[in-house]
Design a protein around this motif. Structure first.
Motif, short mmCIF file in Angstrom:
data_model
loop_
_atom_site.label_atom_id
_atom_site.label_comp_id
_atom_site.label_asym_id
_atom_site.label_seq_id
_atom_site.Cartn_x
_atom_site.Cartn_y
_atom_site.Cartn_z
N HIS A 14 0.95 -1.23 0.06
CA HIS A 14 0.10 -0.15 0.06
C HIS A 14 0.93 1.22 0.20
O HIS A 14 1.68 1.46 1.09
N HIS A 16 1.28 5.26 -2.40
CA HIS A 16 0.94 6.06 -3.48
C HIS A 16 1.73 6.90 -4.25
O HIS A 16 2.19 7.76 -4.08
N GLU A 113 -7.62 2.46 -2.78
CA GLU A 113 -7.90 2.45 -1.76
C GLU A 113 -9.48 2.90 -1.46
O GLU A 113 -10.10 3.85 -1.84
N HIS A 173 -5.64 -1.82 5.92
CA HIS A 173 -4.44 -1.08 5.79
C HIS A 173 -4.22 -0.07 7.21
O HIS A 173 -5.23 0.63 7.36
ZN LIG Z 1 -3.13 5.06 1.54
#
Ligand SMILES: [Zn+2]
Length: 269
Positions: A14, A16, A113, A173
């Motif tokens: 996870h 970005h 997400e 997460h």
């Molecule tokens: Zn995130």
């Protein structure tokens, strides 16, 4: 040679990488990731714009796999408005985005997400978020993909909805719910992905204590949640999470990394 770091196979489930702060240095960041032993990095879209960037990144770099989703809508709007996240919040049609994700199912590792974030929401907004969360869970079930779930000030509700809809593969997460909710998640067979700030977070240290290694993942949430106060986070730093898990479980770091890679193959394979 420092411990067995070089032989480790690592995953970041996870982050970005679409974030503007990586724009000019993604090549270096990925080089460091490769040197650290990363085999897969799942970059998570948060809106239509970043979903498309995530797909493009995955086409360009072998190591990157995309997860597509819509971040809890009120939190998304607020973060973009406050310039914490450098994308535009244009109005968009949820159903056409769901359709877009379904059309790209062959290219994606997961749905994410997605989730609930009640920090700044009124009752009406909470209901709207729940509706969206449910639609994404149904989509994940239909196209048989794991989900990567965000929850903030909404942990109990997230657990209740997941228990009701029963998606097959769930990765919570950065889960900050209380210990009884962590235990409930483990009992349900869900996975918990642990960020690098475990190095100073007693909460995540406790989560690792409670959760069997067969249900743990490593993540960075990069560029957020860095283990080093003065540096932006990046995928190479998952090694810090591995070291901490090894210390807590009293195992060899290499063995921890291998186990987590097996989890990755089982869930995202
Ligand atoms: Zn995130």
């Amino acid at each position: 040679m420092p411990e067995s770091v070089l032989a480790m196979i690592l995953v970041d489930v996870h982050c970005h990488l679409d974030h503007a702060c990586f724009k000019d240095k993604l090549d270096e960041v990925l080089k460091r990731a490769e040197e650290a032993g990363l085999k897969a990095i799942i970059t998570n879209g948060i809106n239509p714009e970043t979903n498309r960037i995530s797909l493009k990144l995955a086409e360009k770099y072998k190591m990157i796999r995309p997860a597509l989703g819509i971040y809890p809508i009120d939190a998304l709007r607020k973060e973009i408005e406050e310039f914490e996240y450098p994308v535009k919040f244009g109005e968009f049609d949820i159903d056409s985005e769901l359709k877009f994700i379904e059309e790209n199912k062959g290219k994606i590792a997961a749905i994410g997400e997605i989730g609930l974030d009640f920090v700044r929401s009124d009752e009406g907004q909470k209901k709207e978020q729940e509706l969206l969360f449910r639609k994404f869970i149904e989509l994940a079930k239909r196209i048989d993909k794991p989900i990567i779930v965000h929850s903030r000030k909404a942990e109990l509700r997230v657990v209740e909805i997941l228990e009701e809809l029963k998606p097959k593969k769930v990765v919570l997460h950065c889960f900050s719910g209380r210990h009884h909710l962590v235990k409930r998640a483990i009992k349900n067979g869900w996975y918990l992905s642990i960020p690098c700030n475990i190095v100073r977070s007693e909460h995540f240290q406790k989560v690792v204590e409670l959760c069997p290694l067969s249900h743990l993942f490593t993540e960075t949430d990069a560029p957020l949640l860095s283990p080093y106060k003065e540096r932006l986070n990046e995928p190479a730093f998952v090694v810090e999470t591995i070291r901490k898990i090894a210390e807590i479980k009293q195992m060899d770091a290499l063995e921890v990394a291998n186990n987590i890679y097996q989890n990755y193959q089982r869930v995202f394979g």
